[in-house]
Design a protein around this motif. Structure first.
Motif, PDB file in Angstrom:
ATOM      1  N   VAL A  21      19.037  25.123   0.650  1.00 40.60           N
ATOM      2  CA  VAL A  21      20.170  24.237   0.380  1.00 40.60           C
ATOM      3  C   VAL A  21      20.054  22.958   1.207  1.00 40.60           C
ATOM      4  N   ALA A  22      19.712  23.085   2.483  1.00 34.20           N
ATOM      5  CA  ALA A  22      19.551  21.890   3.322  1.00 34.20           C
ATOM      6  C   ALA A  22      18.446  20.993   2.779  1.00 34.20           C
ATOM      7  N   LEU A  23      17.361  21.592   2.318  1.00 35.41           N
ATOM      8  CA  LEU A  23      16.268  20.802   1.730  1.00 35.41           C
ATOM      9  C   LEU A  23      16.730  20.092   0.462  1.00 35.41           C
ATOM     10  N   ALA A  24      17.545  20.800  -0.347  1.00 34.65           N
ATOM     11  CA  ALA A  24      18.032  20.186  -1.590  1.00 34.65           C
ATOM     12  C   ALA A  24      19.013  19.045  -1.309  1.00 34.65           C
ATOM     13  N   LEU A  25      19.649  19.080  -0.138  1.00 34.31           N
ATOM     14  CA  LEU A  25      20.622  18.036   0.204  1.00 34.31           C
ATOM     15  C   LEU A  25      19.976  16.796   0.816  1.00 34.31           C
ATOM     16  N   VAL A  26      18.690  16.847   1.082  1.00 39.45           N
ATOM     17  CA  VAL A  26      18.014  15.704   1.713  1.00 39.45           C
ATOM     18  C   VAL A  26      18.218  14.412   0.919  1.00 39.45           C
ATOM     19  N   PRO A  27      18.056  14.407  -0.414  1.00 38.66           N
ATOM     20  CA  PRO A  27      18.265  13.135  -1.142  1.00 38.66           C
ATOM     21  C   PRO A  27      19.703  12.614  -1.056  1.00 38.66           C
ATOM     22  N   ALA A  28      20.667  13.501  -0.782  1.00 41.21           N
ATOM     23  CA  ALA A  28      22.071  13.088  -0.776  1.00 41.21           C
ATOM     24  C   ALA A  28      22.611  12.865   0.633  1.00 41.21           C
ATOM     25  N   ARG A  29      21.767  12.960   1.657  1.00 44.35           N
ATOM     26  CA  ARG A  29      22.295  12.905   3.024  1.00 44.35           C
ATOM     27  C   ARG A  29      22.813  11.515   3.407  1.00 44.35           C
ATOM     28  N   THR A  30      22.356  10.487   2.715  1.00 41.94           N
ATOM     29  CA  THR A  30      22.860   9.147   3.022  1.00 41.94           C
ATOM     30  C   THR A  30      24.140   8.835   2.250  1.00 41.94           C
ATOM     31  N   GLY A  31      24.415   9.618   1.199  1.00 47.24           N
ATOM     32  CA  GLY A  31      25.606   9.359   0.398  1.00 47.24           C
ATOM     33  C   GLY A  31      26.775  10.262   0.748  1.00 47.24           C
ATOM     34  N   LEU A  32      26.538  11.306   1.514  1.00 48.34           N
ATOM     35  CA  LEU A  32      27.590  12.234   1.919  1.00 48.34           C
ATOM     36  C   LEU A  32      27.781  12.170   3.424  1.00 48.34           C
ATOM     37  N   THR A  33      28.981  12.430   3.862  1.00 47.38           N
ATOM     38  CA  THR A  33      29.236  12.459   5.299  1.00 47.38           C
ATOM     39  C   THR A  33      28.668  13.730   5.902  1.00 47.38           C
ATOM     40  N   GLU A  34      28.491  13.694   7.220  1.00 44.63           N
ATOM     41  CA  GLU A  34      27.970  14.875   7.913  1.00 44.63           C
ATOM     42  C   GLU A  34      28.894  16.082   7.728  1.00 44.63           C
ATOM     43  N   THR A  35      30.199  15.817   7.682  1.00 50.72           N
ATOM     44  CA  THR A  35      31.161  16.909   7.513  1.00 50.72           C
ATOM     45  C   THR A  35      30.989  17.590   6.167  1.00 50.72           C
ATOM     46  N   ASN A  36      30.813  16.806   5.115  1.00 51.56           N
ATOM     47  CA  ASN A  36      30.640  17.383   3.782  1.00 51.56           C
ATOM     48  C   ASN A  36      29.334  18.173   3.695  1.00 51.56           C
ATOM     49  N   LEU A  37      28.287  17.651   4.304  1.00 51.61           N
ATOM     50  CA  LEU A  37      27.020  18.373   4.311  1.00 51.61           C
ATOM     51  C   LEU A  37      27.163  19.709   5.033  1.00 51.61           C
ATOM     52  N   ALA A  38      27.882  19.697   6.156  1.00 51.70           N
ATOM     53  CA  ALA A  38      28.073  20.940   6.912  1.00 51.70           C
ATOM     54  C   ALA A  38      28.909  21.935   6.123  1.00 51.70           C
ATOM     55  N   LEU A  39      29.936  21.434   5.417  1.00 50.86           N
ATOM     56  CA  LEU A  39      30.778  22.331   4.631  1.00 50.86           C
ATOM     57  C   LEU A  39      29.984  23.018   3.525  1.00 50.86           C
ATOM     58  N   LEU A  40      29.057  22.315   2.924  1.00 53.74           N
ATOM     59  CA  LEU A  40      28.213  22.933   1.893  1.00 53.74           C
ATOM     60  C   LEU A  40      27.374  24.063   2.482  1.00 53.74           C
ATOM     61  N   LEU A  41      26.919  23.882   3.701  1.00 53.41           N
ATOM     62  CA  LEU A  41      26.151  24.940   4.354  1.00 53.41           C
ATOM     63  C   LEU A  41      27.054  26.104   4.752  1.00 53.41           C
ATOM     64  N   VAL A  42      28.305  25.836   5.093  1.00 59.76           N
ATOM     65  CA  VAL A  42      29.249  26.920   5.396  1.00 59.76           C
ATOM     66  C   VAL A  42      29.458  27.800   4.166  1.00 59.76           C
ATOM     67  N   VAL A  43      29.500  27.176   2.987  1.00 58.19           N
ATOM     68  CA  VAL A  43      29.630  27.945   1.748  1.00 58.19           C
ATOM     69  C   VAL A  43      28.465  28.930   1.605  1.00 58.19           C
TER      70      VAL A  43
END
Length: 259
Positions: A21-43
Motif C-alpha cells: 500500500v505504501a508503495l502504491a501511494l508513492v505517486p500520490a504522496r505529493t497530492g495528499l497530506t501526511e495525515t491522509n497517507l497515514a490514515l490509509l495505512l491505519v486502514v
C-alpha cells in the motif's frame, strides 16, 4: 503445534500489505497530506488485525510505520525524517496502529465468543426438542453423544444404562474433574488418561452415564463447554426418568455410542 492457516496468512499480510500500500501511494504522496497517507495505512492495520490476531495487528503497525517513513516521509527512500510534523505522524501512526489492532483483535474475540454461545444454545435447544418428541431413549443418547464429541473435542463417547462399574475419572456437575477423590487440574494437565465418566442424574435418581474418551493430546475444553455437557447429561437423565423407572446400578444394557 502448527499455526492455524488464518493466523499464518495474517502474519504474511502484516509484513506485505503495508509495504504494497505504501508503495502504491508513492505517486500520490505529493497530492495528499501526511495525515491522509497515514490514515490509509491505519486502514491496512485494522484489516490485518481483523483477519488475524493482535500479534499480526502489532506487526502490521510496525510495518506501516516503517514503510511510511521509507516511502512517504521526506527524505524519501531513507529512514531519516527531517520535518517535525513527519516525525509526529510516524509516531502517531505506530501508536494508533497498535491501539486499533488491539481493538480489532478484541472485536474478533468477542465475535467468536458470541458464536460459541449461540452454538451451545442450539445444542441445548435441539436436545430439548428431541427429548420432547422422541420415543427412543437410545436415539436421544446417541444425539447427545454426538453433541458431546463436538462440544468437548472427544475421540468417542458412549452411553451406558444403569452401570457404575469401576472408578474412572468423573466430570462433576460444577465442571471439574475428579480423579480418585481429588480434583484434577484440567486446565494445566489436560484430560486424565482413559475414559471420563459423566453421570446422568435427574431428581436424585441415577439413569446411566456417558463415558467420554478424550482425543489424545487435545487441550481441555473450557469450563463453559463442560457445564453445557453437564446440562446435556441432565436432560438425558430427565428424559429417561420420564419414560422408565430408574435403572438399578447393577442392571446392564447395551451401551449406546456416538457412532
Amino acid at each position: 503445534m502448527r499455526m492455524p492457516l488464518r493466523d499464518a496468512a495474517a502474519l504474511a499480510a502484516a509484513v506485505l500489505a503495508p509495504f504494497l500500500v505504501a508503495l502504491a501511494l508513492v505517486p500520490a504522496r505529493t497530492g495528499l497530506t501526511e495525515t491522509n497517507l497515514a490514515l490509509l495505512l491505519v486502514v491496512v492495520v485494522v484489516a490485518v488485525a481483523a483477519l488475524g490476531n493482535r500479534w499480526a495487528g502489532a506487526l502490521a503497525a510496525l510495518s506501516a510505520a516503517f514503510w511510511y517513513d521509507f516511502f512517504l516521509a521526506a527524505p524519501y527512500y531513507s529512514l531519516r525524517i527531517h520535518g517535525r510534523a513527519d516525525v509526529e505522524t510516524a509516531i502517531l501512526l505506530l501508536l494508533v496502529g497498535l491501539i486499533v489492532s488491539q481493538l480489532a483483535a478484541r472485536g474478533r474475540l468477542l465475535g467468536a465468543v458470541a458464536l460459541r454461545d449461540a452454538r451451545h444454545l442450539e445444542r441445548l435447544h435441539t436436545t430439548n426438542r428431541l427429548a420432547e418428541t422422541s420415543r427412543s431413549p437410545d436415539d436421544l443418547a446417541r444425539v447427545i453423544c454426538s453433541h458431546l464429541v463436538e462440544l468437548l473435542g472427544l475421540a468417542d463417547c458412549r452411553f451406558e444404562y444403569g452401570t457404575l462399574l469401576g472408578r474412572p475419572p468423573r466430570l462433576r456437575p460444577d465442571g471439574t474433574v475428579q480423579v480418585d477423590g481429588w480434583i484434577w487440574d484440567l486446565e494445566r494437565q489436560g484430560w486424565p488418561e482413559g475414559p471420563v465418566e459423566l453421570r446422568a442424574v435427574a431428581g436424585g435418581h441415577y439413569q446411566g452415564r456417558f463415558l467420554l474418551t478424550p482425543m489424545p493430546g487435545a487441550p481441555a475444553p473450557s469450563l463453559e463447554a463442560r457445564l453445557v455437557a453437564v446440562d446435556l447429561a441432565g436432560r438425558a437423565a430427565a428424559a429417561l426418568a420420564a419414560t422408565a423407572a430408574p435403572c438399578p446400578p447393577d442392571r446392564a444394557r447395551q451401551p449406546v455410542s456416538s457412532g
